[in-house]
Write an enzyme that holds these catalytic residues in place. Structure first.
Site, mmCIF file in Angstrom:
data_model
loop_
_atom_site.group_PDB
_atom_site.id
_atom_site.type_symbol
_atom_site.label_atom_id
_atom_site.label_comp_id
_atom_site.label_asym_id
_atom_site.label_seq_id
_atom_site.Cartn_x
_atom_site.Cartn_y
_atom_site.Cartn_z
ATOM 1 N N ASP A 246 17.034 1.148 -11.709
ATOM 2 C CA ASP A 246 17.223 0.121 -12.741
ATOM 3 C C ASP A 246 18.697 -0.290 -12.861
ATOM 4 O O ASP A 246 19.550 0.178 -12.093
ATOM 5 C CB ASP A 246 16.657 0.679 -14.072
ATOM 6 C CG ASP A 246 15.916 -0.374 -14.862
ATOM 7 O OD1 ASP A 246 16.319 -1.548 -14.796
ATOM 8 O OD2 ASP A 246 14.946 -0.019 -15.552
ATOM 9 N N ASP B 96 11.381 -8.563 -17.106
ATOM 10 C CA ASP B 96 10.227 -7.696 -17.404
ATOM 11 C C ASP B 96 8.991 -8.506 -17.795
ATOM 12 O O ASP B 96 9.070 -9.448 -18.581
ATOM 13 C CB ASP B 96 10.558 -6.755 -18.579
ATOM 14 C CG ASP B 96 11.438 -5.601 -18.134
ATOM 15 O OD1 ASP B 96 12.057 -5.689 -17.065
ATOM 16 O OD2 ASP B 96 11.499 -4.608 -18.879
HETATM 17 C C1 GLA Z 1 13.661 -1.867 -17.562
HETATM 18 C C2 GLA Z 1 12.779 -2.171 -16.348
HETATM 19 C C3 GLA Z 1 11.341 -1.809 -16.684
HETATM 20 C C4 GLA Z 1 11.254 -0.340 -17.061
HETATM 21 C C5 GLA Z 1 12.204 -0.032 -18.215
HETATM 22 C C6 GLA Z 1 12.307 1.462 -18.476
HETATM 23 O O1 GLA Z 1 13.358 -2.696 -18.625
HETATM 24 O O2 GLA Z 1 12.876 -3.521 -15.979
HETATM 25 O O3 GLA Z 1 10.490 -2.097 -15.579
HETATM 26 O O4 GLA Z 1 11.563 0.440 -15.937
HETATM 27 O O5 GLA Z 1 13.512 -0.505 -17.954
HETATM 28 O O6 GLA Z 1 13.170 1.773 -19.538
#
Ligand code: GLA
Length: 381
Positions: free
Chosen positions: A126, A183
């Site tokens: 991430d 997301d």
């Molecule tokens: C980010 C990523 C998600 C997930 C969260 C976990 O938002 O884009 O896919 O992995 O972190 O905290």
């Protein structure tokens, strides 16, 4: 490690957020097998954020939360491998993960070693809490080098959400896939927004490093961590068809232990999975539009084709609007004008119905939120 087809699997985040544990993982793994998802091609089980303790040990190593994973990650990996599955884990290029757990920033080589010693197969990486002065491309590159020198094949799944123009540098870093979207949440609006954003990024998707449009929400029905309004089964079907057609990674995000038959049917559709996994991974191109609306792609209807390995074509007609539309493609747009002496035999990947298109165009009335996807063979006219 070279990645030849879009990775497929199941990830904990969409439904379970930070509330994950060994029991959930093993039950889900068992379901992957019993439901036929593993045999359909889904192989990674990915522990997203929340698997570790909030602090490293006295040697600077990451530690699995013993309440959630009492036997440790290595034992879990052994179990999954014995079931014919692979284990994915999660960390972050910044100082902390998005959920506030330790990131791998400046611990890249140590953490890659730890993951390799646990026999991990996949790392979702991430982008939260990235120090401003550090370059994203270098952080992904450093982790890719660490993994490539760890002695184990570990696929690096970059997750920088397209930030800092990721598409311009990600293929140089050694990542095997990259999050080309922000997301996802479990709503039709979110699915539409991510699909539209993808149109400008289709040329980035190729063998070695695949676009990742984020985990699937098919089957969530408004429940769980990113559960929102939920979608109809038709919208979930179109969502899956879009992700598959665009050769995105396919990571299931619903609670598969309780999925409906319809959800399983969507996720296992063999025709779409074959298109998704096509070895050539050629870029889609526009071949039509909406008859009573506009010529060519418009905001809410896409009609695309892909040349598949072995000579067939995939043709997808997607109606993202709220109303029925007459979608069409033309043989001219497919570079098959009448004089070339070939016509198409279309097989609908959902219904199995077969029809022929001899000349001109093929049109279908597609309901709002629905789609048609065909596998097309070239036959003599
Ligand atoms: C980010 C990523 C998600 C997930 C969260 C976990 O938002 O884009 O896919 O992995 O972190 O905290």
């Amino acid at each position: 490690m070279v990645v030849y087809t879009p990775p497929m699997g199941w990830n904990t985040w969409n439904t379970f957020g930070l509330q994950i544990n060994e029991k959930l993982i093993l039950e889900s793994a068992r379901t992957m097998i019993d439901s036929g998802l593993r045999d359909a091609g889904y192989e990674y089980i990915v522990l997203d954020d929340g698997w570790s303790l909030p602090h490293r040990d006295e040697n600077g190593r990451l530690v699995a939360d013993p309440e959630k994973f009492p036997r440790g990650i290595g034992a879990l990996a052994d179990d999954l491998h014995a079931m014919g599955l692979k284990l994915g884990i999660y960390s972050c290029a910044g100082l902390m993960t998005c959920g506030g757990f330790p990131g791998s920033n400046s611990y890249e080589f140590e953490d890659a070693q730890t993951f390799a010693s646990w026999k991990v197969d996949f790392l979702k990486y991430d982008y939260c809490y990235k120090p401003q002065h550090e370059r994203g491309d270098q952080l992904y590159q450093r982790m890719a080098m660490a993994l490539n020198n760890s002695g184990r094949d570990i696929l690096l799944s970059a997750c920088s959400w397209g930030a800092d123009e990721t598409e311009k540098w990600i293929r140089s870093t050694g990542a095997g896939c990259w999050r080309s979207t922000v997301d996802i949440v479990d709503s039709w609006e979110s699915i539409k927004a991510l699909a539209k954003r993808q149109r400008g990024l289709m040329g980035c998707n190729a063998i070695g490093c695949f676009n990742d449009m984020d985990m699937l929400v098919t089957g969530m029905n408004g429940n769980g961590n990113v559960g929102l309004a939920g979608c109809t089964d038709t919208q979930y079907k179109t969502h899956f068809a879009l992700w598959a057609f665009l050769a995105s990674t396919l990571m299931i995000g619903c609670d598969i232990r309780n999925m409906s038959e319809e959800t399983a049917r969507i996720l296992k559709n063999p025709g779409l999975i074959a298109i998704n996994q096509d070895r050539a991974c050629r870029q889609p191109f526009s071949v039509g539009g909406s008859f009573n609306f506009a010529c060519g792609d418009d905001e809410d209807s896409f009609v695309w084709a892909r040349l598949l390995d072995g000579g067939d074509l995939a043709i997808g007609m997607f109606n993202l609007s709220d109303h029925p539309r007459n979608l069409y493609f033309t043989l001219n747009d497919l570079a098959l004008p009448r004089f070339c002496g070939r016509k198409l035999e279309l097989t609908d990947v959902w219904t199995g119905e077969v029809c022929q298109v001899g000349e001109g165009l093929h049109m279908a009335k597609v309901d709002g939120g629905d789609c048609r996807v065909y596998r097309a063979k070239l036959i003599r006219a």
